[in-house]
Enzyme design. Structure first.
Site, PDB file in Angstrom:
ATOM      1  N   LYS A   9       0.878  -1.141  -0.193  1.00 13.81           N
ATOM      2  CA  LYS A   9      -0.349  -0.165   0.216  1.00 13.81           C
ATOM      3  C   LYS A   9       0.468   1.851  -0.271  1.00 13.81           C
ATOM      4  CE  LYS A   9      -3.841  -2.488   2.827  1.00 13.81           C
ATOM      5  NZ  LYS A   9      -4.432  -1.715   4.180  1.00 13.81           N
ATOM      6  N   TYR A  49     -12.921  -2.274  -3.541  1.00  8.69           N
ATOM      7  CA  TYR A  49     -12.861  -2.568  -2.244  1.00  8.69           C
ATOM      8  C   TYR A  49     -14.293  -1.967  -2.788  1.00  8.69           C
ATOM      9  CZ  TYR A  49      -8.306  -1.263  -0.512  1.00  8.69           C
ATOM     10  OH  TYR A  49      -7.086  -1.573  -0.121  1.00  8.69           O
ATOM     11  N   PHE A  57     -16.570   3.990   5.974  1.00  8.26           N
ATOM     12  CA  PHE A  57     -14.804   4.137   5.770  1.00  8.26           C
ATOM     13  C   PHE A  57     -14.199   4.164   4.750  1.00  8.26           C
ATOM     14  CE2 PHE A  57     -15.548  -0.384   6.850  1.00  8.26           C
ATOM     15  CZ  PHE A  57     -14.995  -1.136   5.776  1.00  8.26           C
ATOM     16  N   ARG A  85      -1.367 -14.822   4.276  1.00  7.49           N
ATOM     17  CA  ARG A  85      -2.011 -13.783   4.817  1.00  7.49           C
ATOM     18  C   ARG A  85      -1.260 -14.316   6.624  1.00  7.49           C
ATOM     19  NH1 ARG A  85      -5.993 -11.225   3.156  1.00  7.49           N
ATOM     20  NH2 ARG A  85      -7.562 -11.456   6.022  1.00  7.49           N
ATOM     21  N   THR A  91      -4.933  -8.040  10.605  1.00 11.85           N
ATOM     22  CA  THR A  91      -5.373  -6.452   9.712  1.00 11.85           C
ATOM     23  C   THR A  91      -4.791  -4.858  10.491  1.00 11.85           C
ATOM     24  OG1 THR A  91      -6.901  -7.357   8.401  1.00 11.85           O
ATOM     25  CG2 THR A  91      -6.940  -4.949   8.606  1.00 11.85           C
ATOM     26  N   ARG A 102       2.617  -6.960   8.971  1.00 13.52           N
ATOM     27  CA  ARG A 102       1.698  -5.772   9.669  1.00 13.52           C
ATOM     28  C   ARG A 102       2.398  -5.297  11.451  1.00 13.52           C
ATOM     29  NH1 ARG A 102      -3.129  -7.607   7.542  1.00 13.52           N
ATOM     30  NH2 ARG A 102      -3.795  -6.647   4.811  1.00 13.52           N
ATOM     31  N   ASN A 112      -1.554  -0.315   7.254  1.00  8.40           N
ATOM     32  CA  ASN A 112      -1.341  -1.583   7.689  1.00  8.40           C
ATOM     33  C   ASN A 112      -0.664  -2.546   6.983  1.00  8.40           C
ATOM     34  OD1 ASN A 112      -2.924  -2.378   5.475  1.00  8.40           O
ATOM     35  ND2 ASN A 112      -4.367  -3.353   7.221  1.00  8.40           N
ATOM     36  N   HIS A 115      -2.299  -5.532   1.516  1.00 12.62           N
ATOM     37  CA  HIS A 115      -3.337  -6.121   1.571  1.00 12.62           C
ATOM     38  C   HIS A 115      -3.353  -7.459   0.679  1.00 12.62           C
ATOM     39  CE1 HIS A 115      -6.700  -6.469  -0.005  1.00 12.62           C
ATOM     40  NE2 HIS A 115      -6.829  -7.628  -1.055  1.00 12.62           N
ATOM     41  N   GLU A 126      -9.039 -10.754  -7.808  1.00 12.72           N
ATOM     42  CA  GLU A 126      -8.126  -9.132  -7.790  1.00 12.72           C
ATOM     43  C   GLU A 126      -6.972  -9.444  -8.201  1.00 12.72           C
ATOM     44  OE1 GLU A 126      -8.666  -8.179  -3.012  1.00 12.72           O
ATOM     45  OE2 GLU A 126      -7.492  -9.422  -3.197  1.00 12.72           O
TER      46      GLU A 126
END
Length: 149
Positions: A9, A49, A57, A85, A91, A102, A112, A115, A126
């Site tokens: 990100k 998203y 948010f 993950r 998260t 993270r 964070n 993704h 995705e």
């Protein structure tokens, strides 16, 4: 082998963490089959998203993800979704285990660093959003025999 989508990100890019994060996945034995730096436009961000549309948010999230370049990548390997993950951690960086991406680099839930797809179905969706078929590489690595039985 399974594929998953990962995105470093804007905070990860701005903080100079791209190389470190990519290296973690390579050192774990995953093969990078797609990699590019992009600036996400609003339309793509809203598609990505879309499940959060209408939530409080959503607008700040779209604004954030479009604010700076990101690094989009696809990795391939055994249990890529689950393993990625696990490597990323929770998260919320405050709840992420020490040593996870993270847990090591995350500042707060809104910053964070990374993704990752949350399921094989999400990974397919995705990957198709961010990569065309000709941007994904098919190749073998000699080290595959040293990583997988």
């Amino acid at each position: 082998m399974e594929r998953t989508y990962l995105m470093i990100k804007p905070d990860g890019v701005q903080r100079g963490l791209v190389g470190e994060i990519i290296a973690r996945f390579e050192k774990r034995g995953f093969k990078i089959v797609g990699l590019k730096m992009i600036r996400i436009g609003r339309e793509l961000a809203e598609k990505h998203y879309g499940e959060h549309k209408g939530k409080p948010f959503f607008e700040p999230l779209v604004g954030y993800i479009t604010s700076s370049p990101v690094v989009a990548m696809v990795i391939e390997g055994k249990n890529a979704v689950g393993a990625a993950r696990e490597m990323m951690g929770a998260t919320d960086p405050l709840k992420a285990a020490p040593g996870t991406i993270r847990g090591t680099y995350g500042i707060d839930i809104g910053r964070n660093v990374i993704h990752g797809s949350d399921s094989p179905a999400s990974a397919q969706r995705e990957i198709a959003l961010f990569f065309s078929a000709d941007e994904l590489m098919e190749y073998g690595l000699e080290l595959d025999r040293w990583v997988y039985e």
